[in-house]
Design an enzyme around this catalytic site. Structure first.
Site, short mmCIF file in Angstrom:
data_model
loop_
_atom_site.label_atom_id
_atom_site.label_comp_id
_atom_site.label_asym_id
_atom_site.label_seq_id
_atom_site.Cartn_x
_atom_site.Cartn_y
_atom_site.Cartn_z
N GLU B 65 17.89 77.03 -1.10
CA GLU B 65 17.48 76.01 -2.07
C GLU B 65 16.99 74.74 -1.38
OE1 GLU B 65 20.31 77.75 -2.27
OE2 GLU B 65 20.35 78.71 -4.23
N PHE B 127 33.29 80.30 -12.59
CA PHE B 127 32.57 80.78 -11.41
C PHE B 127 31.24 80.02 -11.26
CE2 PHE B 127 29.48 83.86 -9.53
CZ PHE B 127 30.01 83.83 -8.24
N GLN B 128 31.01 79.49 -10.08
CA GLN B 128 29.81 78.70 -9.75
C GLN B 128 29.63 77.49 -10.67
OE1 GLN B 128 26.50 81.53 -9.18
NE2 GLN B 128 27.10 81.69 -7.03
N LYS B 177 24.02 77.87 -19.68
CA LYS B 177 23.48 79.21 -19.87
C LYS B 177 23.32 79.54 -21.36
CE LYS B 177 23.72 83.70 -17.65
NZ LYS B 177 24.49 84.61 -16.80
N MET B 490 16.13 62.74 20.34
CA MET B 490 16.31 61.33 20.01
C MET B 490 17.76 60.90 20.23
SD MET B 490 14.71 58.66 19.26
CE MET B 490 13.21 58.70 18.27
#
Lengths: 167, 575
Positions: B65, B127-128, B177, B490
């Site tokens: 993602e 869940f999630q 959902k 750096m």
């Protein structure tokens, strides 16, 4: 120089806005001394009243950061002298400990307080005022045993006219 | 909906549809034809709906993602359009956060859509499930959770409007959902205005006059410009202004390419690794004219010793930027295209010859002490600068440069010759390593006719290396140059200069990058000899399709000039 500033924030009524507002303050390590929200004089527009101790340079930036939020219409800051403000305090004390002599009458007269409720074992006193005033009454009552004490956030209206036009 | 807005009449007639189906329909109404994302449980109904709209809305499947959101950022920066990202709930949503924060600080318009568990499960640690609204709040311009299908079109129309208007930024819409499955009467009405939101402050012509007076009275004016010029489509007006009064102009990292690098009035990049002349002369100018920039600490160095002698004029669209870091004597709020249009006729023609000469003189010092060795070394390992020089020569400045974060970013930004706007895509404010590779994919998809060159360090490349898979699958031609010094360069440079060369966890043992690219069907070559560089760059550019060129550069080369932390800009070091 740090001092107390009252922020008045006018906004849409959004579930998450309080989170956005507080994170603008906490991100800069500013403690919120008190916070209150209610509907304003215009229907559908909410008003947050927040007291913070900070510098004027900082509070100027805060107001711009607050106004930058999509849901905020206007944010202004004022010192105590530019506002009229009040807090409300409730005291729960044992009826027995305080009902001797003319203590209750003295208490109510001297402090401009009210009795909201009297039960056989406790009574509820209400006082409205500045923090120092509600604190003074708390100190006075302490020797008799305060069962519960709670003080609200500040509500405040501003003195200068015209500042809130266009909201 | 709680956010009072003015809406246009519906684009099409109302029709019965699901919440999920409303998402691609809304995209089409907003002219979105390309989106980036990664599917998962809570966003599956939307993915199912997208299946039916593949002709109108193309979806690019990245490998993470974070890759999806950086690709959307690259796309948004090169096109000026809103980038759109789709992800599932929980980890899908949290993986977007780095990109959201990056887009917020670099003012990139994005609409991120995340799936969420069913509304009846909210707050149950399902869940999630994660409260992405609270997590993303400080990093989004606006966010909103949709729990009913009927809220979707109004939330999305506001999201697109907020993301692209005023100072652009990322918006997140979280859709439960059940709202995706729910049937409702869909009609899309675009958002034109929101009651509580003023994207562009009204221009105050008195302020413009005060600004003109200051500019006209200036003996040593200096213009410092940022991405605001690009976001405001004000490149033409900006050029007119500086040409009219012969004002020297210096760019921030994100302002690069708003003005052609070979413009005679362009005096270089500002800031920590910027050019010598504009940094030194910031503390000698008498009027500092800031246009669409925000005085980032990497630009100003020690604020208490930044341009204290100068009167400051600040043009910006965001009132919160005024007096945030640098006090402005005149603040001109508004869209800079409009502000500059109003300003130009009030500005006198001037030559400022001797002042411009001072920039030339200091440029000469930097040329001899730094630039010559950077661009045309004759011995030792290949330098980063000579790779950029070769790219300049062979692309004639027409490529889109996408960079990651670190030494290579500073070298590429210093030396790339830009000829057209929106050609510099980098992570400026947040400094997000791993930004480059997916951003280059998004940039190429946004500007398929242009050459897109991704310049990346060996560290940053490995942060999002999996997006080689997305580049492979989309078959776009991204030219990737890895400037490999086997160090997190750096950080190593700072360790050398400020931590007595204690190279704590900065040395990298790297894999065979060319072999990895080959595994993804991407041709490549690795070089370490100077004599092979021109041919290798040419081979990369000629190659049909993506290509990876790994260049082994000096391991302990440093980027100079440098304004050390805590120093003033005029204390910039050349070595």
């Amino acid at each position: 120089m740090e001092q107390a500033y009252t922020l008045s924030i006018f906004s849409e009524n959004s579930v998450g806005l309080l989170n956005r507002i507080t994170s603008i303050l906490t991100r800069r390590h500013l403690n919120i001394d008190s916070i209150n929200s209610s509907e304003s004089e215009s229907s559908g527009i909410y008003r947050f009243t927040i007291v913070v101790k900070t510098t004027e340079a900082q509070v100027k930036k805060l107001v711009l950061q607050l106004e930058k939020q999509v849901e905020v219409m206007k944010a202004v800051y004022h010192t105590d002298s530019d506002t009229v403000f009040q807090e409300i305090a409730l005291y729960k004390i044992s009826t027995k400990s305080i009902s001797e002599g003319n203590l209750v009458e003295k208490l109510i007269r001297d402090n401009n307080a009210r009795i909201l409720s009297v039960e056989s074992d406790f009574m509820i006193i209400e006082k409205t005022g500045h923090k120092e005033e509600t604190q003074e009454l708390l100190d006075f009552l302490s020797p008799y045993g305060v069962l519960e004490f709670v003080r609200s956030g500040r509500v405040s209206v501003i003195k200068p006219m015209g500042e809130l036009e266009g909201i | 909906m709680y956010l009072e807005a003015t809406l246009t009449p519906p684009v099409k007639e109302t029709m019965r549809t699901s919440g999920a189906d409303a998402v691609p329909r809304s995209f089409i109404a907003e002219d979105v034809d390309l989106i980036f994302g990664y599917p998962g449980g809570a966003i599956m109904p939307v993915y199912d709906a997208l299946y039916h709209y593949q002709e109108q809305v193309k979806h690019v499947l990245t490998r993470h993602e974070q890759g999806a959101i950086h690709a959307a950022q690259g796309y948004a920066r090169v096109t000026g359009k809103v980038g759109v990202v789709l992800a599932t709930s929980g980890p899908g949503a949290t993986n977007l956060i780095t990109g959201i924060a990056d887009a917020m600080i670099d003012s990139t318009p994005l609409v991120c859509i995340t799936g969420q568990v069913g509304s009846q499960l909210l707050g149950t640690d399902a869940f999630q499930e994660i409260d992405i609204i609270s997590i993303s709040m400080p990093a989004t311009k606006w966010n909103y959770q949709v729990t009913k299908a009927e809220q979707l079109p109004e939330a999305l129309s506001r999201a697109f409007y907020i993301a692209r208007s005023g100072r652009p930024g990322p918006v997140l819409i979280d859709i439960t959902k059940d709202a995706q499955f729910e049937m409702f009467d869909f009609a899309y009405r675009k958002c034109k205005q929101i009651r509580s939101y003023t994207p562009v402050p009204t221009l105050n012509l008195n302020r413009v006059e005060e600004a003109a007076d200051l500019i006209n009275s200036a003996k040593k004016p200096l213009v410092v410009f940022g991405q605001g010029v690009i976001l405001g489509n004000a490149e033409k007006e900006f050029k007119q202004l500086i040409e009219r009064a012969n004002l020297p102009a210096a760019s921030t990292l994100l302002g690069l390419s708003a003005l052609p690098s070979d413009h005679p009035l362009y005096v270089g990049m500002l800031g920590m690794h910027g050019n010598y002349a504009p940094n030194v002369l910031t503390n000698e100018c008498d009027v500092l004219i800031a246009v669409g920039m925000r005085f980032d600490d990497r630009v100003t160095g020690d604020l208490s010793r930044y341009a204290k002698q100068a009167k400051v004029i600040h043009f910006d669209i965001d009132p919160a930027e005024i007096n945030k870091n640098v006090q402005a004597d005149v603040a001109v709020l508004g869209d800079c295209k409009e502000s500059l249009q109003a300003l130009i006729p009030l500005v006198y023609e001037r030559s400022h010859q001797s002042w411009l000469q001072e920039f030339e003189a200091l440029k000469g010092v930097e040329q001899t002490k730094v630039i010559e060795q950077d661009l045309k070394p004759t011995s030792g390992p290949i330098s980063m600068g000579e790779v950029i020089y070769q790219v300049n020569v062979q692309t004639d400045g027409h490529a889109v440069l996408v960079t990651d974060v670190g030494q290579h970013q500073m070298v590429a930004s210093r030396y790339t010759q830009f000829k057209q706007s929106k050609s510099n895509i980098t992570s400026g404010g947040l400094g997000t390593m791993g930004f480059c590779l997916p951003a280059a994919l998004g940039a190429k998809l946004g500007a398929p006719e242009r050459e897109v060159i991704a310049v990346i360090g060996d560290g940053g490349f490995q942060m999002t290396i999996q997006e080689l898979g997305a580049i492979f699958q989309t078959k776009v031609a991204v030219k990737i140059i890895i400037l490999n010094n086997s160090f997190l360069g750096m950080v190593r440079q700072w360790q050398q200069l400020f931590f007595d060369k204690r190279y704590s966890s900065t040395e990298m043992e790297n894999p065979d990058f060319v072999a990895i690219a080959k595994g993804y069907g991407i041709e490549g070559e690795s070089i370490s000899e100077r004599e092979n560089l021109p041919a290798a760059v040419s081979e990369m550019l000629q190659h049909d399709g993506s290509y990876l060129l790994e260049v082994h550069v000096g391991q302990e080369d440093n980027v100079f000039p440098m304004v050390p932390t805590g120093a003033s800009v005029s204390e910039i070091r050349l070595e």
